[in-house]
Scaffold this motif. Structure first.
Motif, mmCIF file in Angstrom:
data_model
loop_
_atom_site.group_PDB
_atom_site.id
_atom_site.type_symbol
_atom_site.label_atom_id
_atom_site.label_comp_id
_atom_site.label_asym_id
_atom_site.label_seq_id
_atom_site.Cartn_x
_atom_site.Cartn_y
_atom_site.Cartn_z
ATOM 1 N N SER A 1 0.824 -1.216 0.000
ATOM 2 C CA SER A 1 0.000 0.000 0.000
ATOM 3 C C SER A 1 0.856 1.264 0.000
ATOM 4 C CB SER A 1 -0.900 0.010 1.247
ATOM 5 O OG SER A 1 -0.072 0.165 2.387
ATOM 6 N N MET A 2 2.174 1.083 0.068
ATOM 7 C CA MET A 2 3.151 2.175 0.081
ATOM 8 C C MET A 2 3.153 2.978 1.377
ATOM 9 S SD MET A 2 3.064 3.376 -3.907
ATOM 10 C CE MET A 2 4.097 4.807 -3.637
ATOM 11 N N GLU A 3 2.573 2.404 2.433
ATOM 12 C CA GLU A 3 2.741 3.056 3.741
ATOM 13 C C GLU A 3 4.234 3.018 4.095
ATOM 14 O OE1 GLU A 3 1.291 2.307 8.252
ATOM 15 O OE2 GLU A 3 -0.104 1.727 6.697
ATOM 16 N N ALA B 1 13.086 2.797 -1.792
ATOM 17 C CA ALA B 1 13.832 1.542 -1.935
ATOM 18 C C ALA B 1 14.636 1.140 -0.690
ATOM 19 C CB ALA B 1 14.746 1.655 -3.148
ATOM 20 N N GLY B 2 15.274 2.103 -0.055
ATOM 21 C CA GLY B 2 16.079 1.781 1.124
ATOM 22 C C GLY B 2 15.218 1.310 2.288
ATOM 23 N N ARG B 3 14.140 2.023 2.538
ATOM 24 C CA ARG B 3 13.243 1.649 3.651
ATOM 25 C C ARG B 3 12.607 0.282 3.396
ATOM 26 N NH1 ARG B 3 11.930 7.044 3.109
ATOM 27 N NH2 ARG B 3 12.727 8.357 4.791
ATOM 28 N N ILE B 4 12.215 0.051 2.150
ATOM 29 C CA ILE B 4 11.606 -1.245 1.806
ATOM 30 C C ILE B 4 12.617 -2.370 2.122
ATOM 31 C CG2 ILE B 4 10.859 -2.695 -0.142
ATOM 32 C CD1 ILE B 4 9.627 -0.140 -1.410
ATOM 33 N N CYS C 1 10.757 13.100 -6.428
ATOM 34 C CA CYS C 1 10.268 12.031 -5.557
ATOM 35 C C CYS C 1 10.774 12.231 -4.126
ATOM 36 C CB CYS C 1 10.621 10.639 -6.077
ATOM 37 S SG CYS C 1 9.581 9.363 -5.292
ATOM 38 N N ASN C 2 10.826 11.162 -3.378
ATOM 39 C CA ASN C 2 11.250 11.267 -1.986
ATOM 40 C C ASN C 2 12.301 10.190 -1.753
ATOM 41 O OD1 ASN C 2 10.567 10.123 1.083
ATOM 42 N ND2 ASN C 2 10.739 12.330 0.887
ATOM 43 N N SER C 3 13.549 10.592 -1.912
ATOM 44 C CA SER C 3 14.653 9.655 -1.726
ATOM 45 C C SER C 3 15.419 10.013 -0.473
ATOM 46 C CB SER C 3 15.582 9.705 -2.939
ATOM 47 O OG SER C 3 16.862 9.246 -2.582
ATOM 48 N N VAL D 1 18.815 12.882 -7.472
ATOM 49 C CA VAL D 1 17.685 11.974 -7.235
ATOM 50 C C VAL D 1 18.216 10.674 -6.636
ATOM 51 C CG1 VAL D 1 16.262 12.881 -9.146
ATOM 52 C CG2 VAL D 1 17.853 10.994 -9.577
ATOM 53 N N GLY D 2 17.291 9.845 -6.168
ATOM 54 C CA GLY D 2 17.668 8.523 -5.671
ATOM 55 C C GLY D 2 17.476 7.488 -6.761
ATOM 56 N N SER D 3 17.481 6.218 -6.362
ATOM 57 C CA SER D 3 17.291 5.163 -7.358
ATOM 58 C C SER D 3 16.685 3.910 -6.734
ATOM 59 C CB SER D 3 18.640 4.818 -7.983
ATOM 60 O OG SER D 3 18.479 3.752 -8.888
ATOM 61 N N ALA E 1 5.020 3.321 -12.431
ATOM 62 C CA ALA E 1 5.529 4.020 -11.232
ATOM 63 C C ALA E 1 6.983 4.464 -11.379
ATOM 64 C CB ALA E 1 5.370 3.115 -10.014
ATOM 65 N N PHE E 2 7.698 3.886 -12.351
ATOM 66 C CA PHE E 2 9.136 4.181 -12.481
ATOM 67 C C PHE E 2 9.496 4.338 -13.959
ATOM 68 C CE2 PHE E 2 8.456 1.697 -8.643
ATOM 69 C CZ PHE E 2 9.060 2.492 -7.692
ATOM 70 N N ASP E 3 10.661 4.908 -14.219
ATOM 71 C CA ASP E 3 11.169 4.908 -15.597
ATOM 72 C C ASP E 3 12.691 4.733 -15.598
ATOM 73 O OD1 ASP E 3 12.259 7.472 -15.124
ATOM 74 O OD2 ASP E 3 10.657 8.525 -16.183
HETATM 75 C C1 RUB Z 1 10.470 5.998 -4.391
HETATM 76 C C2 RUB Z 1 11.545 6.471 -5.303
HETATM 77 C C3 RUB Z 1 12.842 6.877 -4.660
HETATM 78 C C4 RUB Z 1 13.779 5.647 -4.625
HETATM 79 C C5 RUB Z 1 15.028 5.920 -3.813
HETATM 80 O O1 RUB Z 1 9.371 5.456 -5.083
HETATM 81 O O2 RUB Z 1 11.440 6.451 -6.501
HETATM 82 O O3 RUB Z 1 13.464 7.875 -5.411
HETATM 83 O O4 RUB Z 1 13.095 4.551 -4.049
HETATM 84 O O5 RUB Z 1 14.656 6.197 -2.485
HETATM 85 P P1 RUB Z 1 8.104 4.924 -4.246
HETATM 86 P P2 RUB Z 1 15.645 5.920 -1.252
HETATM 87 O O6 RUB Z 1 7.585 6.074 -3.451
HETATM 88 O O7 RUB Z 1 7.151 4.455 -5.306
HETATM 89 O O8 RUB Z 1 8.576 3.788 -3.374
HETATM 90 O O9 RUB Z 1 16.858 6.759 -1.505
HETATM 91 O O10 RUB Z 1 14.852 6.367 -0.051
HETATM 92 O O11 RUB Z 1 15.952 4.458 -1.222
#
Ligand code: RUB
Length: 310
Positions: free
Chosen positions: A12-14, A18-21, A125-127, A191-193, A269-271
């Motif tokens: 649900s993206m709560e 990528a890092g938090r996941i 986004c939010n990296s 940006v993040g990745s 959601a990504f490119d």
């Molecule tokens: C998040 C997103 C962030 C990367 C890197 O996508 O694209 O730029 O995950 O983030 P979503 P981080 O919101 O769909 O998960 O640097 O925090 O790992």
């Protein structure tokens, strides 16, 4: 948190980014190991494999997820006794989480050095990794301002501007389509990745590649903050990164969508941003040109073509 809760929160993206996941998945495997009643190695490994499969399916694009799961599960799959397997999960999950936090700190130090007084930094986004660079530069006393995009359809930009504002950083909030309009003012994009492929292409939030194109056009440096566990080993075989396509209701109200019988709504959601548009990837091992992605996958993450079943 139960495994089912973690699964739900990632889907649900709560829990997102990528890092938090990745850290959440590592912790979830550790917590799950404590719920397994049997002390039989075979049963333990089977139940852990099943948990890993559930987590792997939560979101398809962020490579940090399978990388974290592989790191935690390696010791379980190689263990000769139940005790060894149990300890392997605990040690590897704790180590992964600790190293992930340290990686973000190291990236922040390296990335902050790329920001100078008077800069105008754009982020999308939010990296966590990208914001860590910006916040560290501010902590060092550098005077600069930030442009942050809205990030339709899930508005991750709202989280970004809250974080930047709370940190006391002067921030401009813009809609995604205004990126080119403002690019003339921007001196650096960070940006993040979610994934870096073997040919140095960067997978990140939808819209990143358009921003990279605008940055390229106006000769604005475009840098990516990415821990080494964002690099994708499976791309060594030529396999592609799956781009998550999310529910259309995120884009258009369901009632309106139903009325428009000839309209097909798409919601990737990504490119992919090709390596040609990436000036530098900042990892915890140092800033590298995107062309060095293969070296990170082979020499640092330790993957070889022989590791894949043919
Ligand atoms: C998040 C997103 C962030 C990367 C890197 O996508 O694209 O730029 O995950 O983030 P979503 P981080 O919101 O769909 O998960 O640097 O925090 O790992």
């Amino acid at each position: 948190m139960t495994l089912a809760d973690t699964e739900k929160k990632i889907k649900s993206m709560e829990i997102r980014g990528a890092g938090r996941i990745a850290r959440t998945a590592a912790n979830a495997l550790k917590e799950h190991s404590e719920t397994i009643k049997s002390k039989d190695l075979k049963v333990f490994v089977e139940e852990m494999n099943a948990a890993a499969e559930i987590l792997l399916k939560t979101r398809p694009t962020a490579v940090s997820l399978p990388n974290a799961i592989n790191i935690v599960m390696k010791g379980v799959r190689e263990a000769k006794t139940y005790e060894d397997a149990w300890h392997a999960v605990h040690e590897s999950a704790d180590k992964f989480v600790k190293e992930s936090d340290l990686a973000v700190k190291k990236i922040a130090e390296i990335g902050a050095a790329r920001i100078k007084d008077g800069d105008v930094v754009l982020t999308h986004c939010n990296s966590e990794a990208a914001l860590a660079c910006i916040i560290e530069a501010h902590r060092q006393g550098k005077k600069f301002e930030v442009f942050a995009t809205e990030v339709r359809p899930r508005n991750q930009g709202h989280i970004t501007i809250k974080t930047l504002s709370d940190a006391g950083i002067k921030t401009n909030f813009i809609v995604d389509s205004a990126a080119r309009f403002f690019m003339k003012k921007v001196s650096l994009v960070i940006v993040g990745s979610d994934a870096v492929t073997v040919n140095g292409a960067v997978v990140n939030k939808i819209g990143t590649s358009q921003i990279a194109l605008c940055a390229h056009e106006s000769r604005t440096p475009f840098i990516v903050a990415a821990e080494t566990y964002k690099f994708a080993p499976k791309t060594l075989t030529g396999e592609l990164i799956e781009i998550e396509e999310r529910d259309t209701s995120e884009v258009l109200d369901e009632k309106m969508a139903k009325e428009l019988s000839n309209v097909n709504i798409r919601n990737p959601a990504f490119d992919f941003t090709p390596s040609d548009y990436v000036d530098l990837i900042i990892t915890e091992k140092g800033a590298i040109p995107p062309e060095m992605a293969y070296v990170i996958i082979r020499d640092y993450l330790g993957w070889n073509i022989e590791d894949f079943d043919r």
